[in-house]
Structure formats: C-alpha cells, structure tokens
Design an enzyme around this catalytic site. Sequence first.
Site, PDB file in Angstrom:
ATOM      1  N   LYS A 279     -67.210  27.484  27.964  1.00  0.00           N
ATOM      2  CA  LYS A 279     -65.958  26.701  27.941  1.00  0.00           C
ATOM      3  C   LYS A 279     -64.864  27.448  28.713  1.00  0.00           C
ATOM      4  CE  LYS A 279     -62.342  25.208  24.617  1.00  0.00           C
ATOM      5  NZ  LYS A 279     -61.981  25.051  23.198  1.00  0.00           N
ATOM      6  N   ASP A 284     -55.017  25.814  26.466  1.00  0.00           N
ATOM      7  CA  ASP A 284     -55.192  24.707  25.527  1.00  0.00           C
ATOM      8  C   ASP A 284     -53.916  24.509  24.714  1.00  0.00           C
ATOM      9  OD1 ASP A 284     -56.023  22.801  23.760  1.00  0.00           O
ATOM     10  OD2 ASP A 284     -57.412  24.104  22.646  1.00  0.00           O
ATOM     11  N   LYS A 291     -50.495  21.566  19.639  1.00  0.00           N
ATOM     12  CA  LYS A 291     -50.610  22.662  18.681  1.00  0.00           C
ATOM     13  C   LYS A 291     -49.226  23.141  18.251  1.00  0.00           C
ATOM     14  CE  LYS A 291     -54.908  24.730  20.411  1.00  0.00           C
ATOM     15  NZ  LYS A 291     -55.728  24.614  19.200  1.00  0.00           N
ATOM     16  N   ASP A 302     -58.604  30.600  25.763  1.00  0.00           N
ATOM     17  CA  ASP A 302     -59.565  29.518  25.532  1.00  0.00           C
ATOM     18  C   ASP A 302     -60.570  29.377  26.689  1.00  0.00           C
ATOM     19  OD1 ASP A 302     -60.406  27.732  23.600  1.00  0.00           O
ATOM     20  OD2 ASP A 302     -59.207  26.057  24.343  1.00  0.00           O
ATOM     21  N   GLU A 363     -60.902  19.403  22.434  1.00  0.00           N
ATOM     22  CA  GLU A 363     -61.207  19.120  23.839  1.00  0.00           C
ATOM     23  C   GLU A 363     -62.388  19.930  24.362  1.00  0.00           C
ATOM     24  OE1 GLU A 363     -59.172  21.391  22.887  1.00  0.00           O
ATOM     25  OE2 GLU A 363     -59.902  23.012  24.148  1.00  0.00           O
ATOM     26  N   ARG A 365     -65.353  20.476  23.176  1.00  0.00           N
ATOM     27  CA  ARG A 365     -66.607  19.725  23.092  1.00  0.00           C
ATOM     28  C   ARG A 365     -66.673  18.641  24.160  1.00  0.00           C
ATOM     29  NH1 ARG A 365     -65.299  18.408  16.934  1.00  0.00           N
ATOM     30  NH2 ARG A 365     -64.260  20.407  17.205  1.00  0.00           N
TER      31      ARG A 365
HETATM   32  N1  BES Z   1     -59.487  26.242  21.312  1.00  0.00           N
HETATM   33  C1  BES Z   1     -59.421  25.633  20.035  1.00  0.00           C
HETATM   34  C2  BES Z   1     -60.151  26.442  18.963  1.00  0.00           C
HETATM   35  C3  BES Z   1     -59.496  27.713  18.510  1.00  0.00           C
HETATM   36  C4  BES Z   1     -58.441  27.673  17.623  1.00  0.00           C
HETATM   37  C5  BES Z   1     -59.975  28.924  18.905  1.00  0.00           C
HETATM   38  C6  BES Z   1     -57.868  28.844  17.171  1.00  0.00           C
HETATM   39  C7  BES Z   1     -59.413  30.095  18.449  1.00  0.00           C
HETATM   40  C8  BES Z   1     -58.357  30.060  17.593  1.00  0.00           C
HETATM   41  C9  BES Z   1     -60.034  24.238  20.059  1.00  0.00           C
HETATM   42  O1  BES Z   1     -59.898  23.552  21.235  1.00  0.00           O
HETATM   43  C10 BES Z   1     -59.377  23.461  18.986  1.00  0.00           C
HETATM   44  O2  BES Z   1     -58.197  23.316  19.029  1.00  0.00           O
HETATM   45  N2  BES Z   1     -60.149  22.994  18.014  1.00  0.00           N
HETATM   46  C11 BES Z   1     -59.639  22.273  16.916  1.00  0.00           C
HETATM   47  C12 BES Z   1     -60.635  21.207  16.548  1.00  0.00           C
HETATM   48  C13 BES Z   1     -60.135  20.250  15.491  1.00  0.00           C
HETATM   49  C14 BES Z   1     -59.012  19.414  16.024  1.00  0.00           C
HETATM   50  C15 BES Z   1     -61.304  19.368  15.062  1.00  0.00           C
HETATM   51  C16 BES Z   1     -59.455  23.240  15.736  1.00  0.00           C
HETATM   52  O3  BES Z   1     -60.315  24.088  15.530  1.00  0.00           O
HETATM   53  O4  BES Z   1     -58.444  23.148  15.064  1.00  0.00           O
HETATM   54 ZN    ZN Z   2     -59.722  24.712  22.986  1.00  0.00          ZN
HETATM   55 ZN    ZN Z   3     -58.066  22.470  21.381  1.00  0.00          ZN
END
Ligand code: BES
Ligand code: ZN
Ligand code: ZN
Length: 514
Positions: A279, A284, A291, A302, A363, A365
């Site tokens: 990825k 992000d 966020k 990310d 995003e 996935r």
């Molecule tokens: N890049 C993030 C995951 C992440 C969050 C990595 C914090 C490291 C620290 C990913 O794109 C994301 O935001 N995932 C969401 C998914 C949810 C909306 C189902 C998450 O984990 O909150």
């Molecule tokens: Zn992400």
């Molecule tokens: Zn994200």
Amino acid sequence: MIQIQTKLQAKRIADIKDKISTLVVFVHKKGKKTEAMGATAHIADLLDNALVEGMSFSDLKKGIFLRGAGEAQFNNVLLVGLDEKFKDLEDVRRIAATIYQLMKTNKSRSSGIVFDGLIKGFKNSTEVARAFTEGVLLAAYKFDSYKTKKTKDKKDTENNAPDFKVDSIDFLLSAKTKQAGVSDGIKAGQIIAECVNFSRKLGDTPGNLMTPEILAHEAQEAAKGTKLKVTVWNKEKIKKERFGGLLGVSLGSAVDPRFIILEYNGAAKSKKPVCFVGKGLTFDSGGISIKPSNSMEEMKFDKCGGANVIGAILAIAKLKLKINVIGYVPSTENMPGPLANKPGDILVARNGKTVEVDNTDAEGRLILMDALSYASEQKPAVIFDAATLTGACVVALGNSYTGCFTRDKKIRQKISQAAEKSGEAVWHMPINDNFVEDMKGTYADLNNISSFKGAGASTAAAFLEQFVEKGIPWAHFDIAGTAWHVGNRLNYCPKKGASGAIIRTFVELAKLYA
Ligand code: BES
Ligand code: ZN
Ligand code: ZN
C-alpha cells in the site's frame, strides 16, 4: 557510511596500531563466573577489577566502557556482557546497535570486535556477521535531510546519543574463523540494511515531497545498476486498465496516482514469480470521512507498505537471489477534493466486483483490491501484501507485532520460519467466512466497511481476500502498528520515524521459494 570489515586478530598489533580506538570484548556468564573470550590477561584483570569494584553482570550487559584502559594499541576497552538469554540472531542485531550507540556516546570513531566471543554458541559465523552488520547500520540511520543546521546538541538525536560520526568497525578474527564467510555476511548485511534504510527514508519523507510520482521515480533511480526492471503507469493507463479503486481514491487529490511495477528475474523464465503488493498511500487524510487533526501528520507513513515492498525487492535483486519476483505498489493520496469519493459511491474493481464506499478512510483496501486482482492474473506461486491497513490492528497488537492473515497452512508455516530467521515479530491473526460475510454489500457486491462491529483488522483482510484468485496462496501483513515509532521496543530503529517493518521477513520468505 560506517566501514565494516574483517581483520585477523593475530595481526592486530602490527596491522592496526593507532587506528582503532576501542577494543570490544564479550563477557560470557558461566554460572557465577565470567569469561572474556579472546581477551588478554590484562583485560581479564580489568574485568576482575570492575567486578570487584561492585559492578554486576547486569552492568556488563549494558556495556562498560573503560577509557584509557591501557590495552596494547587500543585506547579504550568496551566490555559487553552476554548472558544465557543471548541466543539468536536478533540478539546479535540488538547488541550491535548497543555497541554502536556506546561508541557514539563515548566518542569512539573506530572499534575492533573480538569476533570469537560473539559467535560462541552459533553455528554459522556468516549469519552472525550479517546480523551484526544489520544492527549497526540500521541503528545508524537518521532522517535529517531537512535540518538546515546539523545539531551538536547532546539532548538531540534518536537514541539519546550526541551527534558523532562512527567511522569503522573491524571484526577481529582468530585464525580458525573463515574470513571469506564473515566477509560474505558483512556484504549481505550491508545490502539489507541499505535497502531497509532506503525504505525508511521513503516513509519518513513527508507527503508534499514524496508524492506518488516521486515515489515511482525513487524506485526507478534505486533500480539503476541492478537487474530490477521498474515500470510506472500514469493516471490514463490506470484508468485504461480498469483500476477503479486506485483511480477512485485518487480523484480527491490534486496529484495523480501511479502504479509501480518492479520485476526481477533471478531464475528461469518458466519459474512462477513470488508477488509482493504494498500500500503506497503517500498521505491519508481520510478523504471526505476526514480523520481528526490530532497526529494526522503520521499519515505520511501510510505509504510504508509500498515503500517496504520496494526495499524488499531491491534487496532481493542486490542479493542476486535465484528467484523471480514481482512487486506491485499502487500509490495515491487520499484527499477530500471536489472529485473525491463520497460515502455511498460505488466503484468497480479490476476483477469486475463492485464496492460501495461507505467510509472514504477505508481507502487502503480500495487501492489494494486492483493490485491483488492484477497480481492474480500473473498466476504467481504466492502473493504477499504489506499495508498500514487498520487502526484495529494497532489496538490488537500495538507496535509489538505485525498482524498476519492467511488461510493457507503451508505458507503460514513458511512465514513463521521466515520471521524466525529475520527476527521480526509476526503474529498470526484470524480470517474466516464470518468476516467475509460482514463485508457483503447492500447496494454493491461488497462494502468497504464491516456491517458489524469489532475485528476490524480481520474484516479488512477478508475484504482483500475477495480479490485474490482462488487457488493462489496469499498472506496479508498489516503493519499499521509496526511501520513507524517502534524505537521503544527495538534499539536499532529510530524512536520516531519509519522502521522498515517486514522487509527482512519478505527477503527471507523469498529465499524459501528459491
Ligand atoms: N491508514 C489507515 C490505518 C491506520 C490508522 C494505520 C492508524 C495506522 C494508524 C487506514 O486507511 C484507515 O484509516 N483505516 C480505517 C478503516 C475504518 C474506517 C474501517 C481505520 O482503521 O480506522
Ligand atoms: Zn490509509
Ligand atoms: Zn484511511
């Protein structure tokens, strides 16, 4: 770059006089007794005196730096205690980092390591040399390209050491140690550490300076002089190839996406490749499902899955492994611009499956789904992906373990074997049909978020699985917790910044397919 090389210990007086400031001697614990291997009587005396003066073995484990110890041609002696817990290559990596840091704090530019004392108990001196080299060079990494003044402040720098340049480390070998094997180990360690540090730099560089275009360019530049072929798709090509997820996520951003392909053929053309997918989200923001601003700057990391796949393949090419590998790195920003995905939007993936985007922050996935479909089309022997995919994985495993998801028992075993060799901590996590069920869509085939609460790392993995062709072994590595800020656990990683997680395991995995 610190020079690491071998020297014959017997020749040291004639050869290296006045060149080495510190002799590093390992002290082993044998019950209540201690033994300093390869040491002179003078050092044995120093050790006895140190212990008599109230220092204990636990002080030795931290390293005792004896300044002006009067050992022949060495100015100083560093005594390092190795107890019965010191047993594997990961311990070697960590002790190497400790020695490097002690050299820095004690302002010692060069040292000679009594190698016999280090390899005691190990079967393979090449591997020990490799791990030690990795430990030193990984610990020496610093991301200060954007500091206009290189600070000399004592309180500054990771690892609490003052800014001081270590020049060289010599492995002092006794006649019975095979010098060629040790040199091979040093070379391999240098390649791996260099590639990990390269990936760390890609990770640490902020979003404005490491866009998808720049990331692709960096991969192309790094591949020069190797047998690695790098192909880069632009936005038009991504659209033409029906990468609906990667394109959709990129639309909210002013910068264009890229799809980076890295190919290395070290074996016969007929041999199926091992595919790595990473990825490469260069920033992000969450998109429309934005966020919170707290710590949002961390989302420059990310892209670490992609950056680390690039580093792993670069290492495989430089090590000239006899194997075919392909790396795929979908890369984009996730921003809330006017054309951004809106919650409820439906995207069509490369394999034709439709996905409703109910949370634009899920995003990763969406860009991986196209890459995994495309990787499947190449009929590889296996697919491994790495992604900073879910906050849920951080909740489950913290920064202690990378989460690994696979239903394939054979590769699960291979992964454990590879992780054992690399010294990286990987924890196997569940993935099953219940999680697939949770990802079924309301208006499309799939939804990008789960219809049920909890197990966010597993439901994300179940989503990815829908894009891997049945019959192709696949494992997903969620490095959300381990890709950055792990220095509190690993002394050869920066306290703050990218770690290079899973690169060493990927290299070991590749070897298992050679
Ligand atoms: N890049 C993030 C995951 C992440 C969050 C990595 C914090 C490291 C620290 C990913 O794109 C994301 O935001 N995932 C969401 C998914 C949810 C909306 C189902 C998450 O984990 O909150
Ligand atoms: Zn992400
Ligand atoms: Zn994200």
